[in-house]
Motif scaffolding. Sequence first.
Motif, PDB file in Angstrom:
ATOM      1  N   TYR A   1      -3.562  22.840   7.665  1.00 34.71           N
ATOM      2  CA  TYR A   1      -3.997  22.662   9.052  1.00 34.71           C
ATOM      3  C   TYR A   1      -4.181  21.180   9.373  1.00 34.71           C
ATOM      4  O   TYR A   1      -3.722  20.689  10.403  1.00 34.71           O
ATOM      5  N   SER A   2      -4.860  20.463   8.478  1.00 35.38           N
ATOM      6  CA  SER A   2      -5.088  19.034   8.700  1.00 35.38           C
ATOM      7  C   SER A   2      -3.772  18.267   8.753  1.00 35.38           C
ATOM      8  O   SER A   2      -3.611  17.355   9.572  1.00 35.38           O
ATOM      9  N   PHE A   3      -2.826  18.637   7.898  1.00 31.83           N
ATOM     10  CA  PHE A   3      -1.523  17.981   7.896  1.00 31.83           C
ATOM     11  C   PHE A   3      -0.793  18.194   9.222  1.00 31.83           C
ATOM     12  O   PHE A   3      -0.213  17.264   9.783  1.00 31.83           O
ATOM     13  N   LEU A   4      -0.839  19.434   9.742  1.00 25.97           N
ATOM     14  CA  LEU A   4      -0.185  19.714  11.025  1.00 25.97           C
ATOM     15  C   LEU A   4      -0.815  18.912  12.160  1.00 25.97           C
ATOM     16  O   LEU A   4      -0.112  18.357  13.011  1.00 25.97           O
ATOM     17  N   ILE A   5      -2.142  18.840  12.183  1.00 29.30           N
ATOM     18  CA  ILE A   5      -2.836  18.104  13.234  1.00 29.30           C
ATOM     19  C   ILE A   5      -2.489  16.619  13.170  1.00 29.30           C
ATOM     20  O   ILE A   5      -2.209  15.971  14.192  1.00 29.30           O
ATOM     21  N   LYS A   6      -2.491  16.048  11.969  1.00 31.96           N
ATOM     22  CA  LYS A   6      -2.168  14.632  11.829  1.00 31.96           C
ATOM     23  C   LYS A   6      -0.720  14.374  12.250  1.00 31.96           C
ATOM     24  O   LYS A   6      -0.412  13.355  12.865  1.00 31.96           O
TER      25      LYS A   6
ATOM     26  N   ILE B   1       2.946  13.544   1.151  1.00 29.61           N
ATOM     27  CA  ILE B   1       2.469  13.323  -0.226  1.00 29.61           C
ATOM     28  C   ILE B   1       1.008  13.737  -0.355  1.00 29.61           C
ATOM     29  O   ILE B   1       0.625  14.419  -1.324  1.00 29.61           O
ATOM     30  N   PHE B   2       0.175  13.351   0.602  1.00 30.88           N
ATOM     31  CA  PHE B   2      -1.241  13.730   0.570  1.00 30.88           C
ATOM     32  C   PHE B   2      -1.384  15.251   0.647  1.00 30.88           C
ATOM     33  O   PHE B   2      -2.257  15.830  -0.013  1.00 30.88           O
ATOM     34  N   PHE B   3      -0.559  15.896   1.457  1.00 31.79           N
ATOM     35  CA  PHE B   3      -0.612  17.356   1.587  1.00 31.79           C
ATOM     36  C   PHE B   3      -0.197  18.032   0.275  1.00 31.79           C
ATOM     37  O   PHE B   3      -0.881  18.938  -0.222  1.00 31.79           O
ATOM     38  N   LYS B   4       0.891  17.577  -0.326  1.00 28.93           N
ATOM     39  CA  LYS B   4       1.367  18.179  -1.573  1.00 28.93           C
ATOM     40  C   LYS B   4       0.369  17.964  -2.715  1.00 28.93           C
ATOM     41  O   LYS B   4       0.278  18.800  -3.625  1.00 28.93           O
ATOM     42  N   ALA B   5      -0.353  16.849  -2.660  1.00 31.55           N
ATOM     43  CA  ALA B   5      -1.332  16.563  -3.711  1.00 31.55           C
ATOM     44  C   ALA B   5      -2.635  17.338  -3.522  1.00 31.55           C
ATOM     45  O   ALA B   5      -3.508  17.304  -4.390  1.00 31.55           O
TER      46      ALA B   5
ATOM     47  N   LEU C   1       0.825  -1.202   0.000  1.00 31.21           N
ATOM     48  CA  LEU C   1       0.000   0.000   0.000  1.00 31.21           C
ATOM     49  C   LEU C   1       0.865   1.259   0.000  1.00 31.21           C
ATOM     50  O   LEU C   1       0.569   2.225  -0.708  1.00 31.21           O
ATOM     51  N   PHE C   2       1.911   1.238   0.795  1.00 33.83           N
ATOM     52  CA  PHE C   2       2.815   2.386   0.865  1.00 33.83           C
ATOM     53  C   PHE C   2       3.421   2.681  -0.512  1.00 33.83           C
ATOM     54  O   PHE C   2       3.403   3.824  -0.989  1.00 33.83           O
ATOM     55  N   LEU C   3       3.944   1.646  -1.161  1.00 34.75           N
ATOM     56  CA  LEU C   3       4.554   1.821  -2.478  1.00 34.75           C
ATOM     57  C   LEU C   3       3.525   2.278  -3.511  1.00 34.75           C
ATOM     58  O   LEU C   3       3.845   3.081  -4.405  1.00 34.75           O
ATOM     59  N   SER C   4       2.297   1.783  -3.390  1.00 37.30           N
ATOM     60  CA  SER C   4       1.259   2.136  -4.348  1.00 37.30           C
ATOM     61  C   SER C   4       0.765   3.568  -4.153  1.00 37.30           C
ATOM     62  O   SER C   4       0.594   4.312  -5.123  1.00 37.30           O
ATOM     63  N   LEU C   5       0.532   3.946  -2.902  1.00 35.84           N
ATOM     64  CA  LEU C   5      -0.015   5.271  -2.629  1.00 35.84           C
ATOM     65  C   LEU C   5       0.955   6.385  -2.999  1.00 35.84           C
ATOM     66  O   LEU C   5       0.526   7.495  -3.335  1.00 35.84           O
ATOM     67  N   LYS C   6       2.244   6.112  -2.953  1.00 41.92           N
ATOM     68  CA  LYS C   6       3.231   7.112  -3.374  1.00 41.92           C
ATOM     69  C   LYS C   6       3.027   7.510  -4.835  1.00 41.92           C
ATOM     70  O   LYS C   6       3.338   8.633  -5.230  1.00 41.92           O
ATOM     71  N   ILE C   7       2.514   6.575  -5.635  1.00 38.02           N
ATOM     72  CA  ILE C   7       2.258   6.832  -7.044  1.00 38.02           C
ATOM     73  C   ILE C   7       0.806   7.228  -7.275  1.00 38.02           C
ATOM     74  O   ILE C   7       0.497   8.187  -7.993  1.00 38.02           O
ATOM     75  N   PHE C   8      -0.096   6.492  -6.634  1.00 41.95           N
ATOM     76  CA  PHE C   8      -1.532   6.619  -6.845  1.00 41.95           C
ATOM     77  C   PHE C   8      -2.045   8.018  -6.505  1.00 41.95           C
ATOM     78  O   PHE C   8      -2.763   8.648  -7.315  1.00 41.95           O
ATOM     79  N   ILE C   9      -1.712   8.524  -5.329  1.00 47.48           N
ATOM     80  CA  ILE C   9      -2.280   9.794  -4.862  1.00 47.48           C
ATOM     81  C   ILE C   9      -1.860  10.981  -5.738  1.00 47.48           C
ATOM     82  O   ILE C   9      -2.727  11.735  -6.210  1.00 47.48           O
ATOM     83  N   PRO C  10      -0.566  11.200  -6.010  1.00 50.61           N
ATOM     84  CA  PRO C  10      -0.210  12.340  -6.875  1.00 50.61           C
ATOM     85  C   PRO C  10      -0.811  12.251  -8.274  1.00 50.61           C
ATOM     86  O   PRO C  10      -1.255  13.265  -8.824  1.00 50.61           O
ATOM     87  N   GLU C  11      -0.836  11.046  -8.851  1.00 52.99           N
ATOM     88  CA  GLU C  11      -1.324  10.909 -10.227  1.00 52.99           C
ATOM     89  C   GLU C  11      -2.832  11.116 -10.321  1.00 52.99           C
ATOM     90  O   GLU C  11      -3.310  11.800 -11.232  1.00 52.99           O
ATOM     91  N   ILE C  12      -3.591  10.531  -9.401  1.00 55.32           N
ATOM     92  CA  ILE C  12      -5.042  10.711  -9.436  1.00 55.32           C
ATOM     93  C   ILE C  12      -5.400  12.167  -9.134  1.00 55.32           C
ATOM     94  O   ILE C  12      -6.302  12.741  -9.768  1.00 55.32           O
ATOM     95  N   SER C  13      -4.700  12.773  -8.197  1.00 56.24           N
ATOM     96  CA  SER C  13      -4.929  14.181  -7.894  1.00 56.24           C
ATOM     97  C   SER C  13      -4.683  15.048  -9.128  1.00 56.24           C
ATOM     98  O   SER C  13      -5.476  15.943  -9.449  1.00 56.24           O
ATOM     99  N   ARG C  14      -3.609  14.762  -9.823  1.00 56.86           N
ATOM    100  CA  ARG C  14      -3.286  15.530 -11.036  1.00 56.86           C
ATOM    101  C   ARG C  14      -4.354  15.332 -12.120  1.00 56.86           C
ATOM    102  O   ARG C  14      -4.753  16.292 -12.795  1.00 56.86           O
ATOM    103  N   LYS C  15      -4.835  14.106 -12.273  1.00 56.55           N
ATOM    104  CA  LYS C  15      -5.862  13.842 -13.285  1.00 56.55           C
ATOM    105  C   LYS C  15      -7.160  14.584 -12.951  1.00 56.55           C
ATOM    106  O   LYS C  15      -7.827  15.128 -13.845  1.00 56.55           O
ATOM    107  N   LEU C  16      -7.526  14.601 -11.690  1.00 57.92           N
ATOM    108  CA  LEU C  16      -8.734  15.317 -11.284  1.00 57.92           C
ATOM    109  C   LEU C  16      -8.610  16.809 -11.578  1.00 57.92           C
ATOM    110  O   LEU C  16      -9.550  17.437 -12.091  1.00 57.92           O
ATOM    111  N   LYS C  17      -7.471  17.369 -11.275  1.00 57.15           N
ATOM    112  CA  LYS C  17      -7.268  18.805 -11.531  1.00 57.15           C
ATOM    113  C   LYS C  17      -7.291  19.097 -13.030  1.00 57.15           C
ATOM    114  O   LYS C  17      -7.851  20.103 -13.465  1.00 57.15           O
TER     115      LYS C  17
END
Length: 312
Positions: free
Chosen positions: A284-289, A274-278, A218-234
């Motif tokens: 604020y949520s990143f700091l709290i987490k 990665i989630f924050f950058k995407a 999951l760790f290896l996948s999310l490193k790729i999955f989150i930035p790419e899906i975020s970029r596609k949505l934008k």
Amino acid sequence: MVSIIIPVYNRPVLVAEGIESVLAQTSPNWELIVVDDGSTDNTWQVLESYTAKDERIRVFKRDREPKGAPTCRNIGAELAKGEYLIFFDSDDLLLPHCFAGRLKAFKENPEMDFLVFPMGMKNLQGEIIEKVIPECEDFLVEFLAYRLHWGIMCPIWKRDFFQKVGGFKESLPRLNDPELMIRAFLEERVNFKIFNKNDYDSLQVISPKLNSELSEKLFLSLKIFIPEISRKLKNKGQEKKVSFLKEYYSLFFRSYFLPKQTSNTKQPFFLGVIFFKAGVFSFYSFLIKTFFLFVFSISNFFRSKALDFLLK
């Protein structure tokens, strides 16, 4: 004709059961392609024995990197002769009416790019529970929020559309099913139909999945999955939906901490960045987490409270 594609690795008994469920189909208009991912047991011998029984069964060995089910599925799709494609895992089963029902549905809906049918879920006690597909206004949001209402065997794809979307992403050791569905939903002028009123025509075997190997994949996948899906949505003008991806962080957190109760927060923090950058987490949520990750790592007393927050 429909082409069924199965990847397999060291599962001779299970894949044999899957092949038998294909042979039991009431419709004869199919071919079965099984791609072996480098099995080290007698899986290949079992596969070859079936090719001698039915000429509609073809077996191949993965001939390129990377290793994994997504690569095997794409190889199978490239070799397929059918107009339609169905993928399922080596431990999944199809009910006898599956192909006949799906081909009939495509004949009645020729303009569709893919159709989706319900599945049953078989637990370790042998009980079958139907996984109901709810009525939804936006299935894209459901998959972005990790609300996965069907498994890999539930869609039947037009081969041309599957190729247009780009097939499975071979660099993802996990999450390749939802990643493909998200890309399909984002395709312009996509046509699909969900047959959520039908009875289930396939079975998925439920097995425990919380373990360290899953966490690493999951760790290896999310490193790729989150930035790419975020970029596609934008790029598609759907930036507001990026925040729904936060549920994938909770998915990783559960797999990382719950099985082994580790206090090591290195990977969760790295993924948080990665989630924050995407754009999934606000600053604020990143700091709290980050704060609760720190609390979780240093204190058993506050661990349960921090865990509850991080899983929200």
